[in-house]
Design an enzyme around this catalytic site. Structure first.
Site, PDB file in Angstrom:
ATOM      1  N   HIS A  27     -33.742  50.656 -44.602  1.00  0.00           N
ATOM      2  CA  HIS A  27     -33.924  50.051 -45.938  1.00  0.00           C
ATOM      3  C   HIS A  27     -34.700  50.966 -46.898  1.00  0.00           C
ATOM      4  O   HIS A  27     -35.701  50.613 -47.484  1.00  0.00           O
ATOM      5  CB  HIS A  27     -34.429  48.610 -45.894  1.00  0.00           C
ATOM      6  N   HIS A  81     -40.208  38.442 -33.805  1.00  0.00           N
ATOM      7  CA  HIS A  81     -40.122  38.709 -35.248  1.00  0.00           C
ATOM      8  C   HIS A  81     -38.688  38.446 -35.687  1.00  0.00           C
ATOM      9  O   HIS A  81     -37.743  38.942 -35.058  1.00  0.00           O
ATOM     10  CB  HIS A  81     -40.510  40.179 -35.463  1.00  0.00           C
ATOM     11  N   GLU A  83     -37.104  39.379 -38.437  1.00  0.00           N
ATOM     12  CA  GLU A  83     -36.398  40.316 -39.316  1.00  0.00           C
ATOM     13  C   GLU A  83     -35.092  40.765 -38.650  1.00  0.00           C
ATOM     14  O   GLU A  83     -34.985  40.839 -37.422  1.00  0.00           O
ATOM     15  CB  GLU A  83     -37.281  41.522 -39.666  1.00  0.00           C
ATOM     16  N   ASP A  85     -33.442  43.361 -38.017  1.00  0.00           N
ATOM     17  CA  ASP A  85     -33.292  44.448 -37.044  1.00  0.00           C
ATOM     18  C   ASP A  85     -33.634  43.999 -35.625  1.00  0.00           C
ATOM     19  O   ASP A  85     -33.281  44.679 -34.660  1.00  0.00           O
ATOM     20  CB  ASP A  85     -34.116  45.691 -37.436  1.00  0.00           C
ATOM     21  N   HIS A 145     -45.102  42.466 -39.188  1.00  0.00           N
ATOM     22  CA  HIS A 145     -44.898  42.898 -40.538  1.00  0.00           C
ATOM     23  C   HIS A 145     -44.487  41.757 -41.482  1.00  0.00           C
ATOM     24  O   HIS A 145     -44.517  41.892 -42.701  1.00  0.00           O
ATOM     25  CB  HIS A 145     -43.838  44.025 -40.429  1.00  0.00           C
ATOM     26  N   ASP A 166     -43.148  45.261 -34.169  1.00  0.00           N
ATOM     27  CA  ASP A 166     -43.274  46.355 -35.140  1.00  0.00           C
ATOM     28  C   ASP A 166     -44.561  47.174 -34.941  1.00  0.00           C
ATOM     29  O   ASP A 166     -44.598  48.365 -35.286  1.00  0.00           O
ATOM     30  CB  ASP A 166     -43.242  45.806 -36.571  1.00  0.00           C
ATOM     31  N   TYR A 194     -44.266  55.658 -39.816  1.00  0.00           N
ATOM     32  CA  TYR A 194     -43.837  54.261 -39.707  1.00  0.00           C
ATOM     33  C   TYR A 194     -44.920  53.338 -40.271  1.00  0.00           C
ATOM     34  O   TYR A 194     -44.652  52.424 -41.048  1.00  0.00           O
ATOM     35  CB  TYR A 194     -43.552  53.936 -38.234  1.00  0.00           C
ATOM     36  N   HIS A 225     -39.530  49.489 -31.889  1.00  0.00           N
ATOM     37  CA  HIS A 225     -38.918  50.721 -32.406  1.00  0.00           C
ATOM     38  C   HIS A 225     -39.548  51.910 -31.676  1.00  0.00           C
ATOM     39  O   HIS A 225     -40.768  51.975 -31.530  1.00  0.00           O
ATOM     40  CB  HIS A 225     -39.170  50.892 -33.901  1.00  0.00           C
TER      41      HIS A 225
HETATM   42 FE1  FEO Z   1     -40.256  44.049 -39.517  1.00  0.00          FE
HETATM   43 FE2  FEO Z   1     -38.646  46.193 -37.283  1.00  0.00          FE
HETATM   44  O1  FEO Z   1     -38.874  44.704 -38.409  1.00  0.00           O
END
Ligand code: FEO
Length: 374
Positions: A27, A81, A83, A85, A145, A166, A194, A225
């Protein structure tokens, strides 16, 4: 054909997420080393999946799970989370397997809005849940996040594993899953980048999450990640302590855009002035540099110099975008100076000065608002 073999972390825990070697923009955040969407499988009488992947990687997730056990046999999905991803394959896995989906209250709300009715279970922070003989303890880490974020601790196979989502992540795609198998310098740089581009606006919440993680003394940190932290947990904790405290190096970052080269010339004058007091001065032409790279340097920079020619009475689009990004990511503790060239009328320098001042940064006395006609 891509290797879809799950990576065994302990006797019962596997990394089963996806590796996107080709991703170059997360993003808008430039990711030259690619991206991973990590998910973890805990085997046992009632298999547990910790998080999922971005939707286009659902097949890769299912194939990697299938290298260990049939995806249909998953009984529980922990969503740390919501989100996209991490939740992109939740509905597919839940519908395929009939698994329950566990999340924080905010997570259940978000997942319901995103994927509709599933068999949700709301987790209470700090309250352990035992399924199939495996105990999982969720800890709230709001705004690291999103408001829904949790991290989940699992003690299994003689190890304390913290699934940190995250927190402690990096955009770093590698065929090797653990910190010790990768170049530590590169991984640490990507962890810093990051943090700068994802977590930094919530530094206070990240500091609390760090303190909670340190108090749990995990043997393994499995983020959503990048690489899994094992031997280098003290290193990533130390980096997060430094970043969340906005500990500064005696470093200046000079950013600029230029139409005919005059603002570049000024950037060197400003840099030479800064070199008298700084240990290092970094120069970034905003027209040629990814803003995510600049932000990584601003985590620990003391000084920021912004240069721009006046472009039809205002700043150039590159500088406007940089200022918008800076306002969003909120690096703290910077002193700034501004410079720029102009032709028939100024304006850009004044505008940048007002913008940086409104962001709460300290105005530097000397050489400030250096301007030059042509
Ligand atoms: Fe806040 Fe990797 O998503």
């Amino acid at each position: 054909m891509q290797n879809v073999q799950a990576v065994r972390l302990t006797e019962h825990v596997y990394a089963v997420g996806a590796v996107d070697y080709d991703c170059r923009s997360f993003h808008g955040y430039a990711t030259p080393r690619g991206v991973t969407y990590n998910a973890y499988l805990i085997t046992g009488p009632e298999p547990i999946l910790i998080d999922t992947v971005k939707a286009p990687f659902t097949r890769e997730l299912l194939d990697r799970i299938a290298s260990v056990l049939p995806p249909e046999s998953i009984r529980h999905i922990i969503s740390n989370h919501a989100e996209f991803d991490h939740s992109g394959a939740i509905a597919a896995v839940a519908k395929l397997s009939g698994a329950k989906v566990y999340a924080s209250a905010a997570g259940v709300k978000a997942l319901s809005a995103m994927y509709g009715a599933l068999d949700y279970v709301t987790l209470a922070a700090g309250k352990p849940v035992t399924v199939g003989g495996v105990t999982l303890t969720p800890y709230a880490t709001p705004m690291v996040h999103w408001p829904d974020n949790i991290v989940t601790l699992c003690e299994i196979d003689g190890k304390k594993i913290l699934f940190s989502n995250d927190a402690f992540g990096q955009h770093y795609a590698s065929s090797k899953k653990c910190d010790v198998e990768n170049d530590l310098h590169d991984v640490m740089y990507e962890a810093e980048k990051y943090y700068a581009n994802i977590v930094m606006p919530y530094a206070a919440q990240a500091a609390k999450a760090l303190a909670a993680a340190e108090s749990l003394a995990p043997d393994i940190i499995a983020p959503s990640h990048g690489v899994v932290w094992t031997k280098h947990i003290p290193d990533i904790f130390a980096l997060y302590r430094k970043m969340t405290a906005a500990e500064k190096s005696n470093k200046a970052v000079v950013v600029y855009d230029s139409l005919w080269g005059h603002t570049v010339e000024l950037s060197r004058k400003v840099g030479a002035w800064l070199e008298d007091t700084c240990d290092s001065v970094l120069y970034f032409d905003l027209g040629k540099t990814e803003r995510a790279d600049v932000m990584a340097e601003l985590v620990d920079a003391k000084y920021l110099a912004v240069g721009c020619p006046t472009f039809y009475g205002t700043v150039t689009p590159e500088v406007a975008a940089f200022l918008a990004y800076l306002k969003a990511l909120k690096p703290t503790g910077l002193a700034y100076t501004v410079f720029g060239s102009y032709g028939w009328g100024g304006g850009a320098v004044k505008e940048i000065d007002a913008a940086l001042s409104a962001m709460g940064y300290a105005h530097m006395d000397n050489l400030d608002n250096l301007q030059q006609v042509y």
